[in-house]
Scaffold this motif. Structure first.
Motif, mmCIF file in Angstrom:
data_model
loop_
_atom_site.group_PDB
_atom_site.id
_atom_site.type_symbol
_atom_site.label_atom_id
_atom_site.label_comp_id
_atom_site.label_asym_id
_atom_site.label_seq_id
_atom_site.Cartn_x
_atom_site.Cartn_y
_atom_site.Cartn_z
ATOM 1 N N LYS A 1 0.847 -1.206 0.000
ATOM 2 C CA LYS A 1 0.000 0.000 0.000
ATOM 3 C C LYS A 1 0.879 1.252 0.000
ATOM 4 N N ALA A 2 1.976 1.221 0.737
ATOM 5 C CA ALA A 2 2.903 2.361 0.742
ATOM 6 C C ALA A 2 3.446 2.582 -0.666
ATOM 7 N N GLN A 3 3.813 1.503 -1.332
ATOM 8 C CA GLN A 3 4.326 1.600 -2.700
ATOM 9 C C GLN A 3 3.244 2.135 -3.635
ATOM 10 N N GLU A 4 2.018 1.666 -3.469
ATOM 11 C CA GLU A 4 0.900 2.124 -4.304
ATOM 12 C C GLU A 4 0.693 3.636 -4.174
ATOM 13 N N TRP A 5 0.887 4.164 -2.971
ATOM 14 C CA TRP A 5 0.711 5.601 -2.725
ATOM 15 C C TRP A 5 2.020 6.372 -2.874
ATOM 16 N N GLU A 6 3.041 5.700 -3.396
ATOM 17 C CA GLU A 6 4.351 6.309 -3.609
ATOM 18 C C GLU A 6 4.949 6.875 -2.328
ATOM 19 N N CYS A 7 4.726 6.123 -1.232
ATOM 20 C CA CYS A 7 5.320 6.462 0.055
ATOM 21 C C CYS A 7 6.574 5.609 0.224
ATOM 22 N N THR A 8 7.520 6.101 0.974
ATOM 23 C CA THR A 8 8.712 5.328 1.275
ATOM 24 C C THR A 8 8.308 4.109 2.100
ATOM 25 N N PRO A 9 8.822 2.921 1.773
ATOM 26 C CA PRO A 9 8.501 1.733 2.575
ATOM 27 C C PRO A 9 8.890 1.945 4.037
ATOM 28 N N LEU A 10 8.127 1.349 4.930
ATOM 29 C CA LEU A 10 8.427 1.468 6.353
ATOM 30 C C LEU A 10 9.611 0.593 6.710
ATOM 31 N N THR A 11 10.440 1.085 7.585
ATOM 32 C CA THR A 11 11.517 0.259 8.130
ATOM 33 C C THR A 11 10.961 -0.511 9.325
ATOM 34 N N LEU A 12 11.636 -1.559 9.700
ATOM 35 C CA LEU A 12 11.221 -2.309 10.878
ATOM 36 C C LEU A 12 11.263 -1.410 12.114
ATOM 37 N N GLN A 13 12.251 -0.543 12.197
ATOM 38 C CA GLN A 13 12.351 0.370 13.344
ATOM 39 C C GLN A 13 11.112 1.275 13.421
ATOM 40 N N GLN A 14 10.663 1.805 12.285
ATOM 41 C CA GLN A 14 9.452 2.642 12.274
ATOM 42 C C GLN A 14 8.238 1.822 12.732
ATOM 43 N N TRP A 15 8.122 0.607 12.232
ATOM 44 C CA TRP A 15 7.008 -0.275 12.584
ATOM 45 C C TRP A 15 6.979 -0.519 14.092
ATOM 46 N N LEU A 16 8.148 -0.765 14.667
ATOM 47 C CA LEU A 16 8.236 -1.058 16.101
ATOM 48 C C LEU A 16 7.928 0.171 16.965
ATOM 49 N N GLN A 17 8.125 1.362 16.410
ATOM 50 C CA GLN A 17 7.851 2.579 17.185
ATOM 51 C C GLN A 17 6.362 2.926 17.219
ATOM 52 N N LEU A 18 5.582 2.302 16.354
ATOM 53 C CA LEU A 18 4.136 2.535 16.358
ATOM 54 C C LEU A 18 3.491 1.750 17.491
ATOM 55 N N ASP A 19 2.394 2.281 18.033
ATOM 56 C CA ASP A 19 1.665 1.485 19.020
ATOM 57 C C ASP A 19 0.748 0.510 18.283
ATOM 58 N N VAL A 20 0.160 -0.407 19.018
ATOM 59 C CA VAL A 20 -0.618 -1.485 18.396
ATOM 60 C C VAL A 20 -1.802 -0.937 17.592
ATOM 61 N N LEU A 21 -2.443 0.115 18.069
ATOM 62 C CA LEU A 21 -3.591 0.661 17.338
ATOM 63 C C LEU A 21 -3.145 1.332 16.037
ATOM 64 N N GLN A 22 -1.995 1.975 16.053
ATOM 65 C CA GLN A 22 -1.456 2.568 14.824
ATOM 66 C C GLN A 22 -1.109 1.472 13.812
ATOM 67 N N ARG A 23 -0.471 0.404 14.282
ATOM 68 C CA ARG A 23 -0.145 -0.713 13.375
ATOM 69 C C ARG A 23 -1.424 -1.343 12.832
ATOM 70 N N PHE A 24 -2.406 -1.520 13.700
ATOM 71 C CA PHE A 24 -3.701 -2.069 13.287
ATOM 72 C C PHE A 24 -4.318 -1.198 12.188
ATOM 73 N N ALA A 25 -4.301 0.111 12.405
ATOM 74 C CA ALA A 25 -4.893 1.038 11.434
ATOM 75 C C ALA A 25 -4.204 0.921 10.077
ATOM 76 N N LEU A 26 -2.885 0.868 10.058
ATOM 77 C CA LEU A 26 -2.172 0.764 8.782
ATOM 78 C C LEU A 26 -2.496 -0.548 8.068
ATOM 79 N N VAL A 27 -2.596 -1.626 8.825
ATOM 80 C CA VAL A 27 -2.958 -2.916 8.217
ATOM 81 C C VAL A 27 -4.359 -2.829 7.642
#
Length: 158
Positions: free
Chosen positions: A108-134
């Motif tokens: 989805k990030a690629q589809e919107w021409e966003c930079t892919p998330l790094t694992l570090q960025q993913w880990l810094q999100l809280d569970v609700l933020q990760r849920f929302a992105l999924v």
């Protein structure tokens, strides 16, 4: 995977409908996945604003709370819609996995021409933020909210 307690939060990208609660906010979607019920938008709109707000605030994390939340939803849908709720079925909580950023989010990030998330960025999100992105990465969801969420979560610059 055991549900994680989250603070009831409405995201900025949901601001166009949060005041009226005309759409199901992510906090409620998270709890629906937790208790295994599929609540459809036509069912949601038949609930009162007070009932919707209660579903957003009501805890749904330990077994007793999950059972109570589930029963409350069953009762609400029966009372307001006059039919039985739908079961969600097996849920794959990719938002809870911390070893990698889910492929659907990266696509989805690629589809919107966003930079892919790094694992570090993913880990810094809280569970609700990760849920929302999924959830925003999956078909059937408002795609325009994905880059808005990425910006809100400080994953995308203006």
């Amino acid at each position: 995977m055991k549900p994680v307690a989250v603070v009831p939060t409405f995201f900025e990208f949901e601001s166009d409908f949060v005041d009226s609660l005309r759409c199901i906010p992510m906090i409620v979607r998270y709890k629906l996945d937790t208790c295994g019920i599929k609540l459809k938008l036509p069912e949601w709109v038949k609930l009162t604003v007070v009932e919707k707000a209660r579903l957003a605030e009501q805890p749904c994390y330990n077994s007793a709370e999950i059972a109570q939340y589930r029963q409350d939803l069953i009762d609400l849908v029966q009372r307001r819609c006059h039919h039985t709720v739908s079961e969600l079925g097996e849920v794959n909580p990719t938002w809870a996995y911390l070893g990698e950023v889910p492929d659907e989010v990266q696509l989805k990030a690629q589809e919107w021409e966003c930079t892919p998330l790094t694992l570090q960025q993913w880990l810094q999100l809280d569970v609700l933020q990760r849920f929302a992105l999924v959830k925003l990465s999956r078909s059937g969801h408002e795609g325009a909210n994905f880059p808005r969420a990425m910006r809100e979560f400080l994953l995308l610059s203006d």
